[in-house]
Design an enzyme around this catalytic site. Structure first.
Site, PDB file in Angstrom:
ATOM      1  N   MET A  32       0.827  -1.208   0.000  1.00 56.73           N
ATOM      2  CA  MET A  32       0.000   0.000   0.000  1.00 56.73           C
ATOM      3  C   MET A  32       0.862   1.259   0.000  1.00 56.73           C
ATOM      4  O   MET A  32       1.876   1.325   0.692  1.00 56.73           O
ATOM      5  CB  MET A  32      -0.863  -0.058   1.259  1.00 56.73           C
ATOM      6  CG  MET A  32      -1.456   1.220   1.730  1.00 56.73           C
ATOM      7  SD  MET A  32      -2.711   0.842   2.971  1.00 56.73           S
ATOM      8  CE  MET A  32      -2.070   1.699   4.343  1.00 56.73           C
ATOM      9  N   SER A 106       3.533  -6.931   1.852  1.00 59.91           N
ATOM     10  CA  SER A 106       2.417  -6.410   2.631  1.00 59.91           C
ATOM     11  C   SER A 106       1.084  -6.820   1.984  1.00 59.91           C
ATOM     12  O   SER A 106       0.916  -8.011   1.693  1.00 59.91           O
ATOM     13  CB  SER A 106       2.591  -4.902   2.774  1.00 59.91           C
ATOM     14  OG  SER A 106       1.850  -4.430   3.874  1.00 59.91           O
ATOM     15  N   GLN A 107       0.177  -5.869   1.687  1.00 58.14           N
ATOM     16  CA  GLN A 107      -1.120  -6.301   1.159  1.00 58.14           C
ATOM     17  C   GLN A 107      -0.980  -7.083  -0.156  1.00 58.14           C
ATOM     18  O   GLN A 107      -1.840  -7.902  -0.487  1.00 58.14           O
ATOM     19  CB  GLN A 107      -2.095  -5.118   1.003  1.00 58.14           C
ATOM     20  CG  GLN A 107      -1.723  -4.114  -0.063  1.00 58.14           C
ATOM     21  CD  GLN A 107      -2.705  -2.918  -0.156  1.00 58.14           C
ATOM     22  OE1 GLN A 107      -3.542  -2.727   0.726  1.00 58.14           O
ATOM     23  NE2 GLN A 107      -2.612  -2.142  -1.207  1.00 58.14           N
TER      24      GLN A 107
END
Ligand SMILES: *[C@@H]1O[C@H](CO)[C@@H](O)[C@H](O)[C@H]1NC(C)=O
Ligand SMILES: *[C@@H]1O[C@H](CO)[C@@H](O)[C@H](O)[C@H]1NC(C)=O
Length: 299
Positions: A32, A106-107
């Site tokens: 993100m 991460s995401q």
């Protein structure tokens, strides 16, 4: 004599070329507030991979037609739609037809898991999730870390109501928002995470596809202050009804009922849990090369 030397050179060349093209391509999905090609993040990662495996094909996913769009889509483009776009990009890329390894940051970690579960072709061989949030998050993003003006707007939206229809459909972070104080609402309203985690029903296609992976590698950052709770990086989460006590992956319903195939992967030695000291996405080049690239991307 020169004939022989020429022959040896030709042979060496073929061996070299052969080994260069046989390295499995790598697909990267950024986190993100980041983009495909930021020289300070995924640009550096790509350089490290190129240096480790000269000649390797690395695709750093860009969602949208420009780098700005790519970054904004990480906040505002429905994840289900992003996954569809990526599946199409991967299927259209002839370099990937024999399979690829995937590394999500991460995401990007949970998004690539959705790709594995929904789009078995081309084949994903290893999925490496670096700080991914597989049970979602329950905590507003730390905007001192994500230094982007949009971050404060996102905090406001999540505060307003992650499961409110229009927020859920437009805000990426709401789509993996997991409220342990209202599991029922999460299960019924989450358009992304509850779906890929087979919370509403068990989609056998997801199970079969996840089991096609050679390895599912989950990296957790021991001192992560960005992701709440950090244990989500290993499929742990808050016990229902409160937000202090945590359960481990092995004690989750997801694992015990084997709703997505995690337990089977684990029993077969194909689920790798790695822990790294440091805050979110803080790892050394040496660790990345030795523990990730050489172990899971080097063939
Ligand atoms: C299960 O997942 C597949 C792949 O995304 C999808 O095509 C199918 O519609 C899903 N089935 C159900 C019952 O949701
Ligand atoms: C990071 O976490 C590990 C494991 O919990 C701990 O041993 C270490 O002291 C922590 N490091 C810092 C700098 O807090």
């Amino acid at each position: 004599m020169t004939g022989l030397i020429n022959y040896i050179f030709k042979l060496l060349f073929l061996l070299y070329a052969g080994s260069a093209v046989s390295i499995t391509p790598v697909v990267l999905w950024h986190g993100m507030g980041d983009s495909c090609c930021n020289p300070l993040s995924l640009g550096t990662i790509k350089t490290i991979i190129d240096r480790t495996f000269p000649g390797i094909y690395v695709k750093s996913l860009k969602i949208g037609s420009t780098i700005i769009e790519d970054m904004e889509n990480g906040f505002f483009l429905n994840v289900n739609h992003q996954v569809d776009l990526v599946c199409n990009q991967l299927a259209a890329d002839p370099e990937l037809k024999d399979g690829y390894n995937a590394i999500g940051f991460s995401q990007g970690g949970q998004f690539l898991r959705a790709v594995a579960q929904r789009c078995p072709s081309p084949r994903m061989l290893n999925l490496i999730s670096i700080g991914g949030q597989h049970q979602g998050v329950y905590g507003l993003p730390d905007c001192s870390y994500i230094k982007h003006p949009l971050c404060n707007y996102i905090r406001k939206l999540l505060n307003y109501g992650a499961y409110v229809g229009w927020v859920q459909n437009t805000l990426v972070q709401a789509e993996y928002w997991h409220d342990p104080l209202d599991e029922e609402k999460y299960r019924s309203s989450s358009i992304f995470l509850a779906d890929i985690n087979n919370e509403r029903n068990v989609n056998q296609t997801y199970v079969q596809n996840l089991l096609k992976l050679n390895n599912l590698v989950l990296v957790m950052f021991n001192n992560d202050t960005i992701v709440q709770p950090k244990e989500t990086e290993w499929f742990g989460f808050f016990e229902p009804g409160q937000d202090k006590k945590l359960y481990r992956m092995q004690d989750s319903v997801l694992y015990r009922e084997d709703r997505i195939g995690l337990r089977k992967l684990d029993q077969q030695g194909r689920l790798k849990l790695l822990a790294v000291d440091g805050n979110h996405l803080q790892f050394s080049e040496e660790w990345f090369v030795n523990e990730i690239l050489h172990k899971f991307c080097g063939s």
